[in-house]
Design a protein around this motif. Structure first.
Motif, PDB file in Angstrom:
ATOM      1  N   ILE A  32       0.843  -1.209   0.000  1.00 15.12           N
ATOM      2  CA  ILE A  32       0.000   0.000   0.000  1.00 15.12           C
ATOM      3  C   ILE A  32       0.874   1.253   0.000  1.00 15.12           C
ATOM      4  O   ILE A  32       0.624   2.216  -0.741  1.00 15.12           O
ATOM      5  CB  ILE A  32      -0.945   0.001   1.227  1.00 15.12           C
ATOM      6  N   GLU A  33       1.923   1.233   0.816  1.00 14.20           N
ATOM      7  CA  GLU A  33       2.819   2.394   0.908  1.00 14.20           C
ATOM      8  C   GLU A  33       3.587   2.592  -0.405  1.00 14.20           C
ATOM      9  O   GLU A  33       3.809   3.727  -0.842  1.00 14.20           O
ATOM     10  CB  GLU A  33       3.798   2.211   2.076  1.00 14.20           C
ATOM     11  N   ILE A  34       3.979   1.501  -1.036  1.00 12.44           N
ATOM     12  CA  ILE A  34       4.672   1.600  -2.333  1.00 12.44           C
ATOM     13  C   ILE A  34       3.745   2.227  -3.366  1.00 12.44           C
ATOM     14  O   ILE A  34       4.134   3.114  -4.133  1.00 12.44           O
ATOM     15  CB  ILE A  34       5.148   0.209  -2.809  1.00 12.44           C
ATOM     16  N   ASN A  35       2.484   1.783  -3.376  1.00  7.25           N
ATOM     17  CA  ASN A  35       1.506   2.319  -4.330  1.00  7.25           C
ATOM     18  C   ASN A  35       1.178   3.784  -4.064  1.00  7.25           C
ATOM     19  O   ASN A  35       0.722   4.498  -4.963  1.00  7.25           O
ATOM     20  CB  ASN A  35       0.227   1.477  -4.302  1.00  7.25           C
ATOM     21  N   ARG A  36       1.410   4.212  -2.827  1.00  5.13           N
ATOM     22  CA  ARG A  36       1.226   5.626  -2.479  1.00  5.13           C
ATOM     23  C   ARG A  36       2.425   6.476  -2.888  1.00  5.13           C
ATOM     24  O   ARG A  36       2.432   7.685  -2.708  1.00  5.13           O
ATOM     25  CB  ARG A  36       0.997   5.785  -0.968  1.00  5.13           C
ATOM     26  N   GLY A  37       3.457   5.800  -3.415  1.00  9.11           N
ATOM     27  CA  GLY A  37       4.642   6.525  -3.867  1.00  9.11           C
ATOM     28  C   GLY A  37       5.720   6.681  -2.819  1.00  9.11           C
ATOM     29  O   GLY A  37       6.670   7.453  -3.003  1.00  9.11           O
ATOM     30  N   GLN A  38       5.618   5.948  -1.707  1.00  9.15           N
ATOM     31  CA  GLN A  38       6.617   6.050  -0.647  1.00  9.15           C
ATOM     32  C   GLN A  38       7.939   5.405  -1.078  1.00  9.15           C
ATOM     33  O   GLN A  38       7.945   4.361  -1.744  1.00  9.15           O
ATOM     34  CB  GLN A  38       6.108   5.373   0.624  1.00  9.15           C
ATOM     35  N   THR A  39       9.048   6.002  -0.697  1.00 12.37           N
ATOM     36  CA  THR A  39      10.372   5.483  -1.039  1.00 12.37           C
ATOM     37  C   THR A  39      10.797   4.420  -0.027  1.00 12.37           C
ATOM     38  O   THR A  39      10.150   4.232   1.015  1.00 12.37           O
ATOM     39  CB  THR A  39      11.408   6.605  -1.026  1.00 12.37           C
ATOM     40  N   GLU A  40      11.903   3.751  -0.324  1.00 11.92           N
ATOM     41  CA  GLU A  40      12.433   2.751   0.607  1.00 11.92           C
ATOM     42  C   GLU A  40      12.737   3.370   1.965  1.00 11.92           C
ATOM     43  O   GLU A  40      12.404   2.795   3.008  1.00 11.92           O
ATOM     44  CB  GLU A  40      13.698   2.111   0.030  1.00 11.92           C
ATOM     45  N   GLU A  41      13.367   4.535   1.970  1.00  8.06           N
ATOM     46  CA  GLU A  41      13.739   5.178   3.236  1.00  8.06           C
ATOM     47  C   GLU A  41      12.506   5.571   4.038  1.00  8.06           C
ATOM     48  O   GLU A  41      12.494   5.451   5.273  1.00  8.06           O
ATOM     49  CB  GLU A  41      14.617   6.400   2.969  1.00  8.06           C
ATOM     50  N   GLU A  42      11.481   6.029   3.350  1.00  9.55           N
ATOM     51  CA  GLU A  42      10.244   6.422   4.049  1.00  9.55           C
ATOM     52  C   GLU A  42       9.554   5.209   4.654  1.00  9.55           C
ATOM     53  O   GLU A  42       9.063   5.266   5.790  1.00  9.55           O
ATOM     54  CB  GLU A  42       9.304   7.139   3.071  1.00  9.55           C
ATOM     55  N   ILE A  43       9.549   4.110   3.931  1.00  7.00           N
ATOM     56  CA  ILE A  43       8.925   2.884   4.448  1.00  7.00           C
ATOM     57  C   ILE A  43       9.761   2.301   5.587  1.00  7.00           C
ATOM     58  O   ILE A  43       9.222   1.836   6.595  1.00  7.00           O
ATOM     59  CB  ILE A  43       8.740   1.864   3.301  1.00  7.00           C
ATOM     60  N   ALA A  44      11.086   2.329   5.438  1.00  9.31           N
ATOM     61  CA  ALA A  44      11.965   1.825   6.494  1.00  9.31           C
ATOM     62  C   ALA A  44      11.772   2.597   7.799  1.00  9.31           C
ATOM     63  O   ALA A  44      11.900   2.037   8.900  1.00  9.31           O
ATOM     64  CB  ALA A  44      13.417   1.909   6.049  1.00  9.31           C
ATOM     65  N   ALA A  45      11.444   3.865   7.687  1.00 13.27           N
ATOM     66  CA  ALA A  45      11.271   4.717   8.877  1.00 13.27           C
ATOM     67  C   ALA A  45       9.847   4.688   9.428  1.00 13.27           C
ATOM     68  O   ALA A  45       9.599   5.190  10.530  1.00 13.27           O
ATOM     69  CB  ALA A  45      11.648   6.151   8.525  1.00 13.27           C
ATOM     70  N   ASN A  46       8.930   4.078   8.702  1.00 14.03           N
ATOM     71  CA  ASN A  46       7.516   4.074   9.107  1.00 14.03           C
ATOM     72  C   ASN A  46       7.241   2.949  10.113  1.00 14.03           C
ATOM     73  O   ASN A  46       6.899   1.824   9.743  1.00 14.03           O
ATOM     74  CB  ASN A  46       6.629   3.922   7.866  1.00 14.03           C
ATOM     75  N   GLU A  47       7.333   3.248  11.386  1.00 20.33           N
ATOM     76  CA  GLU A  47       7.178   2.234  12.429  1.00 20.33           C
ATOM     77  C   GLU A  47       5.747   1.719  12.548  1.00 20.33           C
ATOM     78  O   GLU A  47       5.524   0.618  13.075  1.00 20.33           O
ATOM     79  CB  GLU A  47       7.638   2.808  13.774  1.00 20.33           C
ATOM     80  N   ASP A  48       4.785   2.484  12.055  1.00 20.32           N
ATOM     81  CA  ASP A  48       3.379   2.061  12.141  1.00 20.32           C
ATOM     82  C   ASP A  48       3.124   0.766  11.369  1.00 20.32           C
ATOM     83  O   ASP A  48       2.229  -0.004  11.719  1.00 20.32           O
ATOM     84  CB  ASP A  48       2.453   3.152  11.588  1.00 20.32           C
ATOM     85  N   ILE A  49       3.916   0.527  10.321  1.00 24.80           N
ATOM     86  CA  ILE A  49       3.709  -0.667   9.485  1.00 24.80           C
ATOM     87  C   ILE A  49       3.850  -1.945  10.314  1.00 24.80           C
ATOM     88  O   ILE A  49       3.072  -2.891  10.155  1.00 24.80           O
ATOM     89  CB  ILE A  49       4.706  -0.688   8.307  1.00 24.80           C
ATOM     90  N   THR A  50       4.828  -1.974  11.204  1.00 26.86           N
ATOM     91  CA  THR A  50       5.131  -3.201  11.954  1.00 26.86           C
ATOM     92  C   THR A  50       4.824  -3.106  13.452  1.00 26.86           C
ATOM     93  O   THR A  50       5.084  -4.051  14.186  1.00 26.86           O
ATOM     94  CB  THR A  50       6.620  -3.553  11.795  1.00 26.86           C
ATOM     95  N   SER A  51       4.266  -1.995  13.898  1.00 28.96           N
ATOM     96  CA  SER A  51       4.120  -1.741  15.339  1.00 28.96           C
ATOM     97  C   SER A  51       3.356  -2.842  16.079  1.00 28.96           C
ATOM     98  O   SER A  51       3.709  -3.218  17.200  1.00 28.96           O
ATOM     99  CB  SER A  51       3.447  -0.388  15.572  1.00 28.96           C
ATOM    100  N   PHE A  52       2.302  -3.393  15.454  1.00 35.21           N
ATOM    101  CA  PHE A  52       1.491  -4.433  16.107  1.00 35.21           C
ATOM    102  C   PHE A  52       2.354  -5.639  16.465  1.00 35.21           C
ATOM    103  O   PHE A  52       2.241  -6.207  17.561  1.00 35.21           O
ATOM    104  CB  PHE A  52       0.340  -4.850  15.183  1.00 35.21           C
ATOM    105  N   TYR A  53       3.233  -6.029  15.560  1.00 29.41           N
ATOM    106  CA  TYR A  53       4.092  -7.199  15.792  1.00 29.41           C
ATOM    107  C   TYR A  53       5.336  -6.828  16.598  1.00 29.41           C
ATOM    108  O   TYR A  53       5.858  -7.657  17.352  1.00 29.41           O
ATOM    109  CB  TYR A  53       4.471  -7.842  14.453  1.00 29.41           C
ATOM    110  N   ASP A  54       5.788  -5.597  16.441  1.00 23.37           N
ATOM    111  CA  ASP A  54       6.924  -5.131  17.251  1.00 23.37           C
ATOM    112  C   ASP A  54       6.577  -5.203  18.735  1.00 23.37           C
ATOM    113  O   ASP A  54       7.415  -5.570  19.567  1.00 23.37           O
ATOM    114  CB  ASP A  54       7.295  -3.692  16.887  1.00 23.37           C
ATOM    115  N   ASP A  55       5.326  -4.857  19.061  1.00 24.77           N
ATOM    116  CA  ASP A  55       4.876  -4.882  20.459  1.00 24.77           C
ATOM    117  C   ASP A  55       4.884  -6.297  21.031  1.00 24.77           C
ATOM    118  O   ASP A  55       4.915  -6.481  22.245  1.00 24.77           O
ATOM    119  CB  ASP A  55       3.468  -4.296  20.587  1.00 24.77           C
ATOM    120  N   GLN A  56       4.850  -7.295  20.129  1.00 17.73           N
ATOM    121  CA  GLN A  56       4.900  -8.699  20.563  1.00 17.73           C
ATOM    122  C   GLN A  56       6.334  -9.239  20.607  1.00 17.73           C
ATOM    123  O   GLN A  56       6.557 -10.407  20.909  1.00 17.73           O
ATOM    124  CB  GLN A  56       4.068  -9.563  19.612  1.00 17.73           C
ATOM    125  N   GLY A  57       7.314  -8.366  20.273  1.00 22.63           N
ATOM    126  CA  GLY A  57       8.712  -8.757  20.354  1.00 22.63           C
ATOM    127  C   GLY A  57       9.301  -9.323  19.081  1.00 22.63           C
ATOM    128  O   GLY A  57      10.442  -9.818  19.076  1.00 22.63           O
TER     129      GLY A  57
END
Length: 298
Positions: A208-233
């Motif tokens: 979805i982020e790629i289709n929105r035109g987000q770059t690799e660096e922007e996606i790498a910095a977007n913690e919301d993408i993985t936050s649900f699983y990050d909270d589980q360790g």
């Protein structure tokens, strides 16, 4: 009869028979002495076979030591080839002596042990081992539990293959089957299913982020993408949260490029056929024009 040894490398599984032992993976070379001590705490029987789940050093580093100890090493064809291509002479000396392409069955005393090749998942040489009587599966890194997976594209791994591989693992057992992952705690088929759903979810979110035109660096910095699983360790392992976001971006972009190449390749014959069909029309048009010009001159 099944046991597991955790450590700095991949999880070791071993089956203790009446006369001999079969072992899965060998971790690092400097851990062999301690590993053998731990196994002797359970049984002093000889280790007859060692099966490698793939070629990475944290799963095969102790191969040479085990071979010198009289153990026969088994793996997929590509594991032998991958190890032979490594520059280190010590690594090349640790290659398996028995290899197979798709499936192998070892009737080890009263236990039927099946090794299945999982194509282009974590690597190009992954095998999953099923101990049917014990109802235990050792997956190697084709499944890692409670942590993000590493897909080694340099050695034949792929995103599509990894997700498909998890489906194949789920077919091997039921809700009671114990699953020894390449890394992480012992789990079950629900854990395999959860990992697969997690990976699909993250793929969708990154896409979805790629289709929105987000770059690799922007996606790498977007913690919301993985936050649900990050909270589980899940981001606390070898592949942290930023690495999985960056990895999925790269894998998806590469897949898009391959898809475009395939489309272009399919389009080429169509264009050639179109041009070929057009040639007679152009020649007929030219012939008609020349006839008109002659008639006009007359």
């Amino acid at each position: 009869n099944m046991f597991i040894i955790n450590g700095k490398g991949g999880n070791i599984g071993f089956y203790v028979g009446e006369k001999e032992i079969l072992m899965v993976d060998s971790q690092y070379a400097n851990a062999t002495e301690k590993i053998l001590e731990k196994i002797k705490d359970i049984s002093d029987k000889p280790i007859r076979y060692l099966i490698n789940t793939h070629h990475h050093g944290d799963h095969t580093g102790g191969n040479k030591n085990m071979a010198e100890n009289g153990t026969t090493i088994i793996a997929h064809d590509n594991v032998r080839e991958n190890l032979q291509n490594v520059k280190s002479e010590e690594v090349r000396a640790s290659v398996p002596v028995i290899t197979f392409s798709e499936k192998m069955t070892i009737n080890f005393e009263s236990e039927e042990i099946s090794a299945f090749h999982i194509n282009n998942a974590h690597t190009n040489g992954d095998v999953v081992i099923y101990f049917s009587q014990s109802d235990v599966v050792h997956t190697g890194d084709a499944f890692v539990n409670k942590t993000y997976p590493f897909i080694d594209t340099d050695n034949g791994g792929s995103l599509e293959g990894y997700i498909e591989g998890l489906s194949r693992i789920k077919m091997l057992g039921n809700k009671n089957t114990k699953v020894i992952p390449g890394h992480g705690p012992v789990g079950n088929m629900r854990d395999v299913d959860y990992t697969q759903r997690m990976l699909k979810n993250l793929v969708n979110r990154v896409e979805i982020e790629i289709n929105r035109g987000q770059t690799e660096e922007e996606i790498a910095a977007n913690e919301d993408i993985t936050s649900f699983y990050d909270d589980q360790g899940y981001g606390n392992g070898f592949i942290d949260s930023e690495k999985i976001r960056r990895s999925l971006y790269t894998l998806l972009i590469d897949a898009q490029k391959e898809e475009e190449k395939a489309k272009d390749k399919m389009q080429e014959p169509k264009e050639k056929a179109k041009d070929k069909m057009q040639e007679p029309k152009e020649k007929a048009k030219e012939k008609m024009q020349k006839t008109k010009e002659r008639a006009k001159e007359n």
